[in-house]
Design a protein around this motif. Structure first.
Motif, short mmCIF file in Angstrom:
data_model
loop_
_atom_site.label_atom_id
_atom_site.label_comp_id
_atom_site.label_asym_id
_atom_site.label_seq_id
_atom_site.Cartn_x
_atom_site.Cartn_y
_atom_site.Cartn_z
N MET A 82 0.83 -1.20 0.00
CA MET A 82 0.00 0.00 0.00
C MET A 82 0.88 1.26 0.00
O MET A 82 1.98 1.26 0.53
CB MET A 82 -0.91 0.02 1.22
CG MET A 82 -1.92 -1.11 1.25
SD MET A 82 -3.14 -0.91 -0.06
CE MET A 82 -4.01 0.55 0.51
N THR A 83 0.35 2.31 -0.57
CA THR A 83 1.05 3.60 -0.61
C THR A 83 0.34 4.59 0.29
O THR A 83 -0.86 4.81 0.16
CB THR A 83 1.10 4.15 -2.04
OG1 THR A 83 1.80 3.23 -2.89
CG2 THR A 83 1.79 5.51 -2.08
N ALA A 84 1.09 5.20 1.21
CA ALA A 84 0.53 6.24 2.07
C ALA A 84 0.51 7.56 1.32
O ALA A 84 1.27 7.77 0.37
CB ALA A 84 1.36 6.37 3.34
N LEU A 85 -0.36 8.45 1.76
CA LEU A 85 -0.48 9.77 1.15
C LEU A 85 -0.11 10.86 2.13
O LEU A 85 -0.48 10.80 3.31
CB LEU A 85 -1.90 10.00 0.65
CG LEU A 85 -2.26 9.45 -0.73
CD1 LEU A 85 -3.75 9.56 -0.97
CD2 LEU A 85 -1.49 10.18 -1.82
N LEU A 86 0.62 11.85 1.64
CA LEU A 86 0.97 13.02 2.43
C LEU A 86 0.73 14.26 1.57
O LEU A 86 1.19 14.33 0.43
CB LEU A 86 2.44 12.96 2.86
CG LEU A 86 3.04 14.21 3.50
CD1 LEU A 86 2.31 14.59 4.78
CD2 LEU A 86 4.53 14.00 3.78
N PHE A 87 -0.01 15.22 2.12
CA PHE A 87 -0.26 16.48 1.42
C PHE A 87 0.32 17.63 2.23
O PHE A 87 0.15 17.69 3.45
CB PHE A 87 -1.77 16.69 1.23
CG PHE A 87 -2.42 15.61 0.43
CD1 PHE A 87 -2.28 15.55 -0.94
CD2 PHE A 87 -3.17 14.63 1.07
CE1 PHE A 87 -2.88 14.54 -1.68
CE2 PHE A 87 -3.77 13.62 0.35
CZ PHE A 87 -3.63 13.57 -1.03
N SER A 88 1.00 18.54 1.53
CA SER A 88 1.55 19.71 2.21
C SER A 88 1.33 20.95 1.36
O SER A 88 1.17 20.88 0.14
CB SER A 88 3.04 19.52 2.52
OG SER A 88 3.81 19.47 1.33
N CYS A 89 1.32 22.08 2.05
CA CYS A 89 1.01 23.35 1.39
C CYS A 89 1.79 24.44 2.13
O CYS A 89 1.40 24.86 3.23
CB CYS A 89 -0.49 23.59 1.45
SG CYS A 89 -1.06 25.13 0.71
N GLU A 90 2.89 24.90 1.54
CA GLU A 90 3.74 25.87 2.22
C GLU A 90 3.11 27.26 2.30
O GLU A 90 3.15 27.92 3.33
CB GLU A 90 5.09 25.97 1.51
CG GLU A 90 6.00 24.78 1.65
CD GLU A 90 5.81 23.77 0.53
OE1 GLU A 90 6.61 22.83 0.44
OE2 GLU A 90 4.83 23.93 -0.25
N ASN A 91 2.55 27.70 1.18
CA ASN A 91 2.09 29.10 1.07
C ASN A 91 0.58 29.19 1.22
O ASN A 91 -0.12 29.76 0.39
CB ASN A 91 2.56 29.67 -0.26
CG ASN A 91 4.06 29.54 -0.44
OD1 ASN A 91 4.83 29.90 0.44
ND2 ASN A 91 4.47 28.99 -1.56
N ALA A 92 0.10 28.64 2.32
CA ALA A 92 -1.34 28.46 2.52
C ALA A 92 -2.07 29.72 2.95
O ALA A 92 -3.28 29.82 2.78
CB ALA A 92 -1.56 27.37 3.58
#
Length: 236
Positions: free
Chosen positions: A1-11
């Motif tokens: 399985m592949t885990a998911l990570l979401f990031s947003c620097e300039n939010a």
């Protein structure tokens, strides 16, 4: 399985009260696309909710500190006015926790899963109606995800670009250097702000739905090498 990570620097374009004086008279600049990326947090939150995974995002305007950069490149013409000791405090309070959280999440995901797909989410004020996927050099697994994702996004008249071997900011380079490319896949997703601000050429909600659904389909299609019976150890 592949885990998911979401990031947003300039939010966000938020300015802590302690630093508002250096932006006095330039509030419109801070609120403009120079100070943040409109729509990026909204899109990142949609991904986070759809895939039920916590979001890692910046909490101040990039004109105070640019979280994806290093050294003096982090400071704008405004924040460079702050004493060095104050800038160290800004980095300790905003940059360090952001980067620490990313590394901890990736490490934990790799302990529990075969691979992790890290999508960094941006919006762009200089283009209209465009979706861009970028992967860094030598990113074998990321390229598989991006190729599959783009093929699913190529629908109707949507302008979708994919750039391999893209130049990364300092944070992206650091993460790619720390984790193996066969297990850590980082894709930068950049969406034109015209979708969010003008609803052109697609309504924002329509575009979001397509992005979410197509990523889900991509995850079901692409498997890390170890899922296909090969060793899970990844050498870049």
């Amino acid at each position: 399985m592949t885990a998911l990570l979401f990031s947003c620097e300039n939010a966000t374009c938020a300015v802590p009260e302690a630093y508002r004086e250096i932006f006095r008279g330039s509030e419109e600049v801070v609120a403009s696309a120079e100070g943040w990326e409109p729509g990026s947090l909204n899109l990142a939150q949609a991904f986070s909710m759809r895939f039920r995974t916590p979001l890692v995002h910046g909490d101040v305007t990039r004109l105070l500190i640019a979280l994806e950069k290093d050294g003096d490149d982090r400071w704008s013409r405004f924040s460079m006015k702050l004493p060095e000791a104050t800038r160290v405090k800004v980095a300790d309070r905003h940059e360090r926790p952001f980067r620490t959280m990313l590394v901890q999440r990736i490490e934990e995901d790799l302990r529990r899963h075969e691979a992790v797909l890290h999508v960094t989410i941006h919006t762009d004020a200089t283009t209209d109606g465009r979706v861009t996927l970028e992967t860094p050099a030598g990113a074998s697994l990321a390229e598989k995800f991006a190729t599959s994702w783009r093929s699913r996004l190529l629908t109707e008249d949507l302008d979708v670009r994919y750039s391999r071997n893209a130049e990364s900011q300092a944070l992206g380079k650091a993460l790619s250097g720390e984790f193996p490319a066969a297990r850590y896949a980082r894709i930068q997703l950049t969406v034109s702000q015209s979708f969010f601000l003008q609803g052109l050429p697609w309504r924002w909600e329509t575009l979001k739905k397509l992005l979410l659904e197509s990523l889900g389909q991509t995850l079901a299609e692409v498997r890390p090498v170890s899922d296909q019976g090969s060793p899970s150890t990844a050498q870049r």
